[in-house]
Design a protein around this motif. Structure first.
Motif, PDB file in Angstrom:
ATOM      1  N   ALA A  83       0.939  -1.444  -0.078  1.00 32.68           N
ATOM      2  CA  ALA A  83       0.104  -0.124   0.173  1.00 32.68           C
ATOM      3  C   ALA A  83       0.936   1.214   0.036  1.00 32.68           C
ATOM      4  CB  ALA A  83      -1.025  -0.044   1.123  1.00 32.68           C
ATOM      5  N   ASP A  84       1.078   2.070  -1.146  1.00 36.97           N
ATOM      6  CA  ASP A  84       1.537   3.590  -1.049  1.00 36.97           C
ATOM      7  C   ASP A  84       3.243   2.805  -1.236  1.00 36.97           C
ATOM      8  OD1 ASP A  84      -0.855   4.834  -1.222  1.00 36.97           O
ATOM      9  OD2 ASP A  84      -0.446   5.446   0.876  1.00 36.97           O
ATOM     10  N   GLN A  85       3.123   1.547  -1.918  1.00 36.50           N
ATOM     11  CA  GLN A  85       4.485   0.920  -2.344  1.00 36.50           C
ATOM     12  C   GLN A  85       5.274   0.625  -0.904  1.00 36.50           C
ATOM     13  OE1 GLN A  85       4.468   0.195  -5.065  1.00 36.50           O
ATOM     14  NE2 GLN A  85       6.036   1.280  -6.037  1.00 36.50           N
ATOM     15  N   ARG A  86       4.478   0.552   0.347  1.00 37.38           N
ATOM     16  CA  ARG A  86       4.980   0.261   1.508  1.00 37.38           C
ATOM     17  C   ARG A  86       4.304  -1.452   1.638  1.00 37.38           C
ATOM     18  NH1 ARG A  86       3.308   5.236   3.153  1.00 37.38           N
ATOM     19  NH2 ARG A  86       1.417   4.081   4.205  1.00 37.38           N
ATOM     20  N   PRO A  87       5.481  -2.417   1.953  1.00 43.82           N
ATOM     21  CA  PRO A  87       4.948  -3.607   2.147  1.00 43.82           C
ATOM     22  C   PRO A  87       4.368  -4.139   3.466  1.00 43.82           C
ATOM     23  CG  PRO A  87       7.373  -3.509   2.601  1.00 43.82           C
ATOM     24  CD  PRO A  87       6.949  -2.115   2.089  1.00 43.82           C
ATOM     25  N   VAL A 139      15.066  -4.090  14.137  1.00 46.32           N
ATOM     26  CA  VAL A 139      14.101  -3.621  13.294  1.00 46.32           C
ATOM     27  C   VAL A 139      14.400  -2.584  12.362  1.00 46.32           C
ATOM     28  CG1 VAL A 139      11.824  -2.286  13.334  1.00 46.32           C
ATOM     29  CG2 VAL A 139      12.071  -4.173  15.027  1.00 46.32           C
ATOM     30  N   SER A 140      15.484  -1.474  12.767  1.00 49.85           N
ATOM     31  CA  SER A 140      15.570  -0.515  11.914  1.00 49.85           C
ATOM     32  C   SER A 140      16.644  -0.896  10.876  1.00 49.85           C
ATOM     33  CB  SER A 140      16.800   0.375  12.664  1.00 49.85           C
ATOM     34  OG  SER A 140      16.885   1.474  11.804  1.00 49.85           O
ATOM     35  N   ARG A 141      17.383  -1.934  11.059  1.00 48.42           N
ATOM     36  CA  ARG A 141      18.234  -2.675   9.964  1.00 48.42           C
ATOM     37  C   ARG A 141      17.205  -3.613   8.893  1.00 48.42           C
ATOM     38  NH1 ARG A 141      21.581  -3.784  14.218  1.00 48.42           N
ATOM     39  NH2 ARG A 141      20.699  -6.074  14.489  1.00 48.42           N
ATOM     40  N   TRP A 142      16.165  -4.121   9.479  1.00 45.18           N
ATOM     41  CA  TRP A 142      15.256  -4.811   8.673  1.00 45.18           C
ATOM     42  C   TRP A 142      14.598  -3.918   7.964  1.00 45.18           C
ATOM     43  CZ3 TRP A 142       9.811  -5.720  11.045  1.00 45.18           C
ATOM     44  CH2 TRP A 142       8.999  -6.704   9.873  1.00 45.18           C
ATOM     45  N   GLN A 143      13.933  -2.760   8.197  1.00 48.25           N
ATOM     46  CA  GLN A 143      13.050  -1.943   7.584  1.00 48.25           C
ATOM     47  C   GLN A 143      13.902  -1.260   6.628  1.00 48.25           C
ATOM     48  OE1 GLN A 143      12.118   0.737  11.095  1.00 48.25           O
ATOM     49  NE2 GLN A 143      10.014  -0.071  11.131  1.00 48.25           N
ATOM     50  N   LYS A 144      15.389  -1.120   6.591  1.00 49.05           N
ATOM     51  CA  LYS A 144      16.154  -0.533   5.595  1.00 49.05           C
ATOM     52  C   LYS A 144      16.276  -1.542   4.278  1.00 49.05           C
ATOM     53  CE  LYS A 144      21.175   0.841   4.445  1.00 49.05           C
ATOM     54  NZ  LYS A 144      22.269   0.787   5.268  1.00 49.05           N
ATOM     55  N   LEU A 146      13.929  -3.614   3.720  1.00 45.51           N
ATOM     56  CA  LEU A 146      12.570  -3.322   2.975  1.00 45.51           C
ATOM     57  C   LEU A 146      12.366  -2.191   2.381  1.00 45.51           C
ATOM     58  CD1 LEU A 146      10.174  -4.817   6.238  1.00 45.51           C
ATOM     59  CD2 LEU A 146      10.857  -5.915   3.998  1.00 45.51           C
ATOM     60  N   GLY A 147      13.154  -1.220   2.533  1.00 43.41           N
ATOM     61  CA  GLY A 147      13.105   0.010   1.730  1.00 43.41           C
ATOM     62  C   GLY A 147      12.029   0.917   2.122  1.00 43.41           C
ATOM     63  N   VAL A 148      11.785   0.799   3.510  1.00 44.44           N
ATOM     64  CA  VAL A 148      10.611   1.634   4.130  1.00 44.44           C
ATOM     65  C   VAL A 148      11.555   2.457   5.236  1.00 44.44           C
ATOM     66  CG1 VAL A 148       8.903  -0.005   3.936  1.00 44.44           C
ATOM     67  CG2 VAL A 148      10.232  -0.172   5.951  1.00 44.44           C
ATOM     68  N   THR A 149      10.674   3.432   5.679  1.00 47.16           N
ATOM     69  CA  THR A 149      11.285   4.557   6.526  1.00 47.16           C
ATOM     70  C   THR A 149      11.613   3.779   7.829  1.00 47.16           C
ATOM     71  OG1 THR A 149       9.856   6.209   5.837  1.00 47.16           O
ATOM     72  CG2 THR A 149      10.929   6.727   8.014  1.00 47.16           C
ATOM     73  N   ARG A 150      13.020   4.087   8.502  1.00 47.78           N
ATOM     74  CA  ARG A 150      13.579   3.426   9.379  1.00 47.78           C
ATOM     75  C   ARG A 150      13.027   4.212  10.793  1.00 47.78           C
ATOM     76  NH1 ARG A 150      19.552   3.014   8.035  1.00 47.78           N
ATOM     77  NH2 ARG A 150      19.787   1.910  10.027  1.00 47.78           N
ATOM     78  N   THR A 151      12.114   3.498  11.297  1.00 49.40           N
ATOM     79  CA  THR A 151      11.416   3.932  12.531  1.00 49.40           C
ATOM     80  C   THR A 151      12.157   3.352  13.999  1.00 49.40           C
ATOM     81  OG1 THR A 151       9.571   2.882  12.424  1.00 49.40           O
ATOM     82  CG2 THR A 151       9.587   4.696  11.493  1.00 49.40           C
ATOM     83  N   GLY A 152      12.329   2.007  13.909  1.00 50.37           N
ATOM     84  CA  GLY A 152      12.757   1.223  15.087  1.00 50.37           C
ATOM     85  C   GLY A 152      11.296   0.806  15.638  1.00 50.37           C
ATOM     86  N   ARG A 153      10.161   1.276  14.995  1.00 52.19           N
ATOM     87  CA  ARG A 153       9.018   0.633  15.578  1.00 52.19           C
ATOM     88  C   ARG A 153       8.145  -0.259  14.572  1.00 52.19           C
ATOM     89  NH1 ARG A 153       9.208   6.020  16.276  1.00 52.19           N
ATOM     90  NH2 ARG A 153       7.501   6.328  14.926  1.00 52.19           N
ATOM     91  N   VAL A 154       7.245  -1.124  15.146  1.00 52.36           N
ATOM     92  CA  VAL A 154       6.446  -1.788  14.252  1.00 52.36           C
ATOM     93  C   VAL A 154       5.019  -1.690  14.452  1.00 52.36           C
ATOM     94  CG1 VAL A 154       5.960  -4.195  13.329  1.00 52.36           C
ATOM     95  CG2 VAL A 154       8.327  -3.663  13.922  1.00 52.36           C
ATOM     96  N   ALA A 155       4.376  -1.235  13.402  1.00 51.97           N
ATOM     97  CA  ALA A 155       2.955  -1.148  13.485  1.00 51.97           C
ATOM     98  C   ALA A 155       1.870  -2.394  13.034  1.00 51.97           C
ATOM     99  CB  ALA A 155       2.365   0.216  12.645  1.00 51.97           C
ATOM    100  N   PRO A 156       0.883  -2.570  13.145  1.00 53.77           N
ATOM    101  CA  PRO A 156       0.074  -3.749  12.863  1.00 53.77           C
ATOM    102  C   PRO A 156      -0.074  -3.723  11.419  1.00 53.77           C
ATOM    103  CG  PRO A 156      -0.905  -2.933  14.927  1.00 53.77           C
ATOM    104  CD  PRO A 156      -0.088  -1.782  14.529  1.00 53.77           C
TER     105      PRO A 156
END
Length: 336
Positions: A83-87, A139-144, A146-156
């Motif tokens: 959604a909006d290119q975010r997986p 989580v931040s490394r994982w988000q990087k 994935l190509g998404v913003t690195r927040t260090g947090r995970v939302a549902p």
């Protein structure tokens, strides 16, 4: 001649052994054999992929910019949709995410996240149920990656939790539509056979029991009862006597199913077994005038006599017999 019916097969005449002994051999004979008899019952079943769960968008924000194809298999760490290119990424577990996870969070959902990160190769944290700064860094490394913003947090809305890999059974949303409601219908990746069995016959089926599955092309595959349901169902208009439970069956070698994905099948269920017994064709049985059953034995010179027998299991056109004068290799008369 008086025709009798025994377990679905036709038996021979009612006879008085005293009147019949010494007659010439009947035209056809068969030998008493020692064998194992297996009585089976044929049930209607259905081959399909086991349903897992729908993939429902959380949050209702964004536009669907990528969707998988029907039949695709999605494993841990792969996107379910974008959604909006975010997986939205698939993780394995049994507890869905219901809150944003960040430093200080504790609970089962944290444990699921950390175990998945470890399985995906991320390190530097302890996989427990405590979201620490080390977890946030992973989580931040994982988000990087994935190509998404690195927040260090995970939302549902960023993850979908299922027990294992899933298969896309149906794409229920359109590309370009709002990321809300059901997006995909997911199934398990393994094909199973289900059979609805009447509750009164439930005792015939044991979990882990062996069965056979007959495919539409006639091939018969070895299979095993994987689960015996505990939920009783009664179809509209049926009585309680028609109540059923659902049986799940797994095929031993799934590759033998070839391209069958959804198909009607027949399940052969063993309902009786008699090992190392003497047996004769069912047609060899005669009803004796004094009661009970017997067979007409045929000697080497063609002499005949009647011997009373006790009958046991009927299966595949044979019947288990025992009695005086009956042994393996004895010739018995079989009417035309």
């Amino acid at each position: 001649m008086v025709a009798l019916t025994l377990a679905g097969a036709s038996a021979a005449a009612l006879v008085n052994p005293a009147d019949e002994e010494g007659l010439a051999a009947v035209p056809n004979t068969a030998d008493v054999v020692r064998t194992t008899l297996v009585d089976t019952e044929r049930l209607d079943g259905a081959l399909n992929y086991e349903r897992a769960a729908p993939a429902t968008a959380v949050g209702g924000e964004g536009t669907l910019t990528w969707l998988p194809k029907e039949g695709d298999v999605i494993v841990r760490g792969e996107p379910v949709y974008r959604a909006d290119q975010r997986p939205r990424v698939l993780l394995y577990g049994t507890t869905p995410f219901y809150r944003e996870l960040s430093v200080g969070s504790r609970g089962r959902d944290v444990a699921i996240l950390e175990s998945n990160l470890a399985a995906l190769g991320y390190t530097g944290f302890t996989a427990d149920n405590h979201y620490t700064w080390a977890t946030a860094q992973a989580v931040s490394r994982w988000q990087k990656d994935l190509g998404v913003t690195r927040t260090g947090r995970v939302a549902p809305e960023q993850v979908l939790v299922t027990e294992s890999a899933v298969r896309v059974g149906e794409v229920t949303a359109d590309l370009g539509s709002s990321a809300s409601g059901e997006v995909l219908s997911l199934t398990g990746v393994s094909r199973t056979v289900t059979v609805d069995v009447e509750v009164r016959r439930r005792h015939l089926i044991a979990e882990d029991g062996r069965v056979e599955v007959e495919l539409p092309d006639g091939r018969v595959l070895e299979a095993e009862v994987a689960d015996v349901g505990s939920t009783v169902s009664v179809a509209e208009g049926d009585s309680l006597e028609d109540a059923t439970v659902r049986i799940k069956i797994t095929v031993e070698d799934e590759e033998e199913l070839n391209d069958y994905e959804v198909a009607p099948v027949a399940v052969r269920l063993e309902v009786g077994r008699a090992e190392d017994v003497l047996a004769v064709p069912v047609e060899a049985l005669v009803a004796l005038s004094e009661g009970g059953y017997g067979v007409q034995t045929v000697g080497p010179e063609g002499q005949t006599s009647y011997a009373a027998v006790e009958t046991g299991l009927f299966a595949d056109g044979l019947v288990e017999v025992s009695g005086s004068g009956i042994s393996e290799g004895t010739s018995v008369g079989v009417p035309e």
